[in-house]
Every structure is written in C-alpha cells, then in structure tokens.
Design a protein around this motif. Sequence first.
Motif, PDB file in Angstrom:
ATOM      1  N   ILE A 190      42.783  38.105  35.293  1.00 44.09           N
ATOM      2  CA  ILE A 190      43.249  37.498  36.538  1.00 44.09           C
ATOM      3  C   ILE A 190      44.278  36.429  36.181  1.00 44.09           C
ATOM      4  O   ILE A 190      44.036  35.597  35.306  1.00 44.09           O
ATOM      5  CB  ILE A 190      42.059  36.853  37.289  1.00 44.09           C
ATOM      6  CG1 ILE A 190      41.014  37.931  37.611  1.00 44.09           C
ATOM      7  CG2 ILE A 190      42.529  36.141  38.552  1.00 44.09           C
ATOM      8  CD1 ILE A 190      39.616  37.433  37.676  1.00 44.09           C
ATOM      9  N   ALA A 203      48.279  41.130  34.177  1.00 41.44           N
ATOM     10  CA  ALA A 203      47.149  40.822  35.073  1.00 41.44           C
ATOM     11  C   ALA A 203      46.686  42.068  35.819  1.00 41.44           C
ATOM     12  O   ALA A 203      47.485  42.783  36.409  1.00 41.44           O
ATOM     13  CB  ALA A 203      47.536  39.733  36.057  1.00 41.44           C
ATOM     14  N   ILE A 246      44.382  41.681  38.207  1.00 36.42           N
ATOM     15  CA  ILE A 246      44.263  41.097  39.541  1.00 36.42           C
ATOM     16  C   ILE A 246      45.264  39.942  39.594  1.00 36.42           C
ATOM     17  O   ILE A 246      44.985  38.836  39.116  1.00 36.42           O
ATOM     18  CB  ILE A 246      42.824  40.607  39.821  1.00 36.42           C
ATOM     19  CG1 ILE A 246      41.839  41.761  39.677  1.00 36.42           C
ATOM     20  CG2 ILE A 246      42.733  39.959  41.194  1.00 36.42           C
ATOM     21  CD1 ILE A 246      40.387  41.345  39.703  1.00 36.42           C
ATOM     22  N   THR A 278      47.449  36.828  40.756  1.00 32.38           N
ATOM     23  CA  THR A 278      47.358  35.684  41.663  1.00 32.38           C
ATOM     24  C   THR A 278      48.722  35.003  41.641  1.00 32.38           C
ATOM     25  O   THR A 278      49.207  34.635  40.582  1.00 32.38           O
ATOM     26  CB  THR A 278      46.274  34.693  41.214  1.00 32.38           C
ATOM     27  OG1 THR A 278      46.568  34.269  39.889  1.00 32.38           O
ATOM     28  CG2 THR A 278      44.892  35.297  41.263  1.00 32.38           C
TER      29      THR A 278
END
Length: 191
Positions: free
Chosen positions: A106, A113, A115, A117
């Motif tokens: 993350i 990544a 996930i 952000t």
Amino acid sequence: SGRGRGKGVGRDFDTRRHGADGGNSPPREEEDQEDEKKAPAANFGLSGKLAEETNTVRGVNLVYNEPPDKCPPSQNWRLYVFKKGKALEKEEGGVLHIAKQSMYLIGRERKVADIPTDHPSCSKQHACIQYRKVSDSNGGKPYLIDLGSTNGSFINTERIEPQRYYQLLEGDTIKFGSSSREYVLLHDKSK
C-alpha cells in the motif's frame, strides 16, 4: 653483426622482486613484507547488492521483504473502501479483492503499489497487508505492517508501531496517514 645481446639486456627486470643480479637470488624478506602490507585484504562479507537487485520491481527498490511464514490466504478477504464515512461505488474502487497473493503493498508509488493511495500524507511504500501462516489454520491470516511511514497506519483509530505485524480481524478498519479513506476488512462469508 658484432653486436650481441648480453644477459638481461632488452628485458625489463623489476629489481625489487628479482634482485639486482637478474633474478638469480631470492627476494629479500623485508621486500616481501612490504608487498603484503600494500595488498588489500579480501572481503567476503555480505554487501547486500544481490538482495537489493532481487528486491527490485519495475526499477523500484522495495523496502519490504516477505517473511518465511508467508502463506496464501485461507479466505476470500476484501477491503470495502469508505471516504468521509460514505462507501465508494464499485466503479470508484469501493471493493478491493485481496485474496490472490500473499502480500499487498500500500502506498503512493504506483509502479509497485498493489493498493495505491494518492493522499500526500501517505508514503511511497507506506504499509503492507501480509498473509502469514498460523499453526492452527489451513491458510494465511491477514496482518498489517507499517513500513516506517512518516504519518503512520491505524487499525480501528489506533496508530500502530512501525515494522511490527498486527493481526487483522474481520471488521477491522484501516487508515493510512491523514487520508480520509477508511478500509474495512471483511471476507465473502461475513454477515
């Protein structure tokens, strides 16, 4: 032609090694000691270069290595994404299926990544969800580890210590940095 070559003429001799007589006498011991002092000692210690190269994905060095007890998940885990208390629609990335690999990175570094952000308070490689083998289970259980991020990771509003695994339980809420997004962990059999 009356010009002959004498012994040693036309050859390059190192008189420090072979002596002034062209190599017929052994080198002196003090000269050997000088040569030994000049030669650097071999260093066969670990340099970390091989590990660095093997822990590179798409040209980015990963700050995280999976532990030996990594294991694929035993259940079909999902993260349900909320922003400012409202569930995001599926088209907006409202449900993330996180059961196909043993680790999910993350962070803001989109090249690596799993996930992403995009919030500026999140680090490039912020945290990982890692599935680990627990002795009493058939598959891996989910854990969260903060990778030393500046603004931290949170489980149910409590900031976790960096570089330490925390087991995630069904219904836990995860936050990263100052982002308003919250991720609720559930699986396909959650009620």
